[in-house]
Design a protein around this motif. Structure first.
Motif, PDB file in Angstrom:
ATOM      1  N   PHE A  67      44.332  61.875 -39.218  1.00 41.42           N
ATOM      2  CA  PHE A  67      43.296  62.791 -39.698  1.00 41.42           C
ATOM      3  C   PHE A  67      43.590  63.185 -41.136  1.00 41.42           C
ATOM      4  O   PHE A  67      44.751  63.316 -41.534  1.00 41.42           O
ATOM      5  N   THR A  68      42.521  63.388 -41.900  1.00 39.48           N
ATOM      6  CA  THR A  68      42.660  63.837 -43.285  1.00 39.48           C
ATOM      7  C   THR A  68      41.676  64.970 -43.550  1.00 39.48           C
ATOM      8  O   THR A  68      40.473  64.799 -43.369  1.00 39.48           O
ATOM      9  N   ILE A  69      42.221  66.106 -43.983  1.00 41.61           N
ATOM     10  CA  ILE A  69      41.376  67.243 -44.337  1.00 41.61           C
ATOM     11  C   ILE A  69      41.203  67.261 -45.858  1.00 41.61           C
ATOM     12  O   ILE A  69      42.150  66.969 -46.599  1.00 41.61           O
ATOM     13  N   SER A  70      40.008  67.585 -46.312  1.00 46.54           N
ATOM     14  CA  SER A  70      39.752  67.592 -47.745  1.00 46.54           C
ATOM     15  C   SER A  70      38.646  68.587 -48.071  1.00 46.54           C
ATOM     16  O   SER A  70      37.841  68.953 -47.210  1.00 46.54           O
ATOM     17  N   LYS A  71      38.640  69.008 -49.309  1.00 47.19           N
ATOM     18  CA  LYS A  71      37.558  69.873 -49.773  1.00 47.19           C
ATOM     19  C   LYS A  71      36.332  69.011 -50.054  1.00 47.19           C
ATOM     20  O   LYS A  71      36.440  67.909 -50.579  1.00 47.19           O
ATOM     21  N   GLY A  72      35.176  69.544 -49.688  1.00 47.09           N
ATOM     22  CA  GLY A  72      33.961  68.821 -49.964  1.00 47.09           C
ATOM     23  C   GLY A  72      33.510  68.999 -51.394  1.00 47.09           C
ATOM     24  O   GLY A  72      34.037  69.819 -52.142  1.00 47.09           O
ATOM     25  N   ASP A  73      32.521  68.222 -51.800  1.00 42.47           N
ATOM     26  CA  ASP A  73      31.991  68.331 -53.152  1.00 42.47           C
ATOM     27  C   ASP A  73      31.256  69.648 -53.355  1.00 42.47           C
ATOM     28  O   ASP A  73      31.293  70.239 -54.440  1.00 42.47           O
ATOM     29  N   ALA A  74      30.588  70.112 -52.322  1.00 40.43           N
ATOM     30  CA  ALA A  74      29.874  71.382 -52.404  1.00 40.43           C
ATOM     31  C   ALA A  74      30.863  72.533 -52.285  1.00 40.43           C
ATOM     32  O   ALA A  74      31.928  72.400 -51.674  1.00 40.43           O
ATOM     33  N   GLU A  75      30.508  73.659 -52.840  1.00 43.20           N
ATOM     34  CA  GLU A  75      31.377  74.828 -52.803  1.00 43.20           C
ATOM     35  C   GLU A  75      31.579  75.287 -51.362  1.00 43.20           C
ATOM     36  O   GLU A  75      30.660  75.253 -50.549  1.00 43.20           O
ATOM     37  N   ASN A  76      32.793  75.700 -51.057  1.00 42.13           N
ATOM     38  CA  ASN A  76      33.135  76.258 -49.746  1.00 42.13           C
ATOM     39  C   ASN A  76      32.830  75.289 -48.607  1.00 42.13           C
ATOM     40  O   ASN A  76      32.336  75.666 -47.547  1.00 42.13           O
ATOM     41  N   THR A  77      33.128  74.016 -48.851  1.00 39.23           N
ATOM     42  CA  THR A  77      32.943  72.981 -47.842  1.00 39.23           C
ATOM     43  C   THR A  77      34.262  72.284 -47.572  1.00 39.23           C
ATOM     44  O   THR A  77      35.046  72.058 -48.490  1.00 39.23           O
ATOM     45  N   VAL A  78      34.484  71.961 -46.310  1.00 37.21           N
ATOM     46  CA  VAL A  78      35.686  71.237 -45.925  1.00 37.21           C
ATOM     47  C   VAL A  78      35.295  70.103 -44.996  1.00 37.21           C
ATOM     48  O   VAL A  78      34.370  70.226 -44.202  1.00 37.21           O
ATOM     49  N   ASN A  79      35.978  68.985 -45.150  1.00 31.60           N
ATOM     50  CA  ASN A  79      35.740  67.810 -44.314  1.00 31.60           C
ATOM     51  C   ASN A  79      36.992  67.469 -43.529  1.00 31.60           C
ATOM     52  O   ASN A  79      38.114  67.740 -43.964  1.00 31.60           O
ATOM     53  N   LEU A  80      36.793  66.852 -42.381  1.00 31.40           N
ATOM     54  CA  LEU A  80      37.897  66.337 -41.584  1.00 31.40           C
ATOM     55  C   LEU A  80      37.572  64.895 -41.212  1.00 31.40           C
ATOM     56  O   LEU A  80      36.676  64.649 -40.401  1.00 31.40           O
ATOM     57  N   GLN A  81      38.268  63.968 -41.838  1.00 29.23           N
ATOM     58  CA  GLN A  81      38.114  62.552 -41.523  1.00 29.23           C
ATOM     59  C   GLN A  81      39.069  62.213 -40.394  1.00 29.23           C
ATOM     60  O   GLN A  81      40.293  62.392 -40.533  1.00 29.23           O
TER      61      GLN A  81
END
Length: 120
Positions: A67-81
């Motif tokens: 799993f990889t957690i990252s900040k999204g391009d939009a403000e206050n967004t987080v992704n989990l791959q």
């Protein structure tokens, strides 16, 4: 008031991938950290991964390397791959954010949860 909206759950076969996204919105002064938790039936809610505003990350041992957690391009967004998914990853995944508001100070907010099912 702060709202967290998650997306991206679903059904996938073992070995497959899914990407979860979460966006926080509302009366936000600042976000200190965002993360993902999961809760399987009959079990407690456990931390999966977290990322701070400075970019530091932490993962639960069973998902490291998958799993990889990252900040999204939009403000206050987080992704989990999520890659190389296993049946034991099946759970409801919840987004959480440590948010500071002008009115209420800092506290944790939660999304409504999104189901991830890994099965043949």
């Amino acid at each position: 008031q702060v709202q967290l909206v998650e997306s991206g759950g679903g059904l996938v076969q073992p070995g497959g991938s899914l990407r979860l996204s979460c966006t926080a919105s509302g009366s936000i002064f600042s976000v200190n950290a965002m993360g993902w938790y999961r809760q399987a039936p009959g079990k407690q809610r456990d931390l999966v991964a977290v990322i701070t505003t400075s970019g530091h990350t932490h993962y639960e041992d069973s998902v490291k390397g998958r799993f990889t957690i990252s900040k999204g391009d939009a403000e206050n967004t987080v992704n989990l791959q999520m890659d190389s998914l296993k049946p034991e990853d099946t759970a409801v995944y919840y987004c959480s954010a440590d948010v500071r508001t002008i009115v209420a100070g800092s506290r944790a907010y939660w999304g409504q949860g999104t189901q991830v099912t890994v099965s043949t």
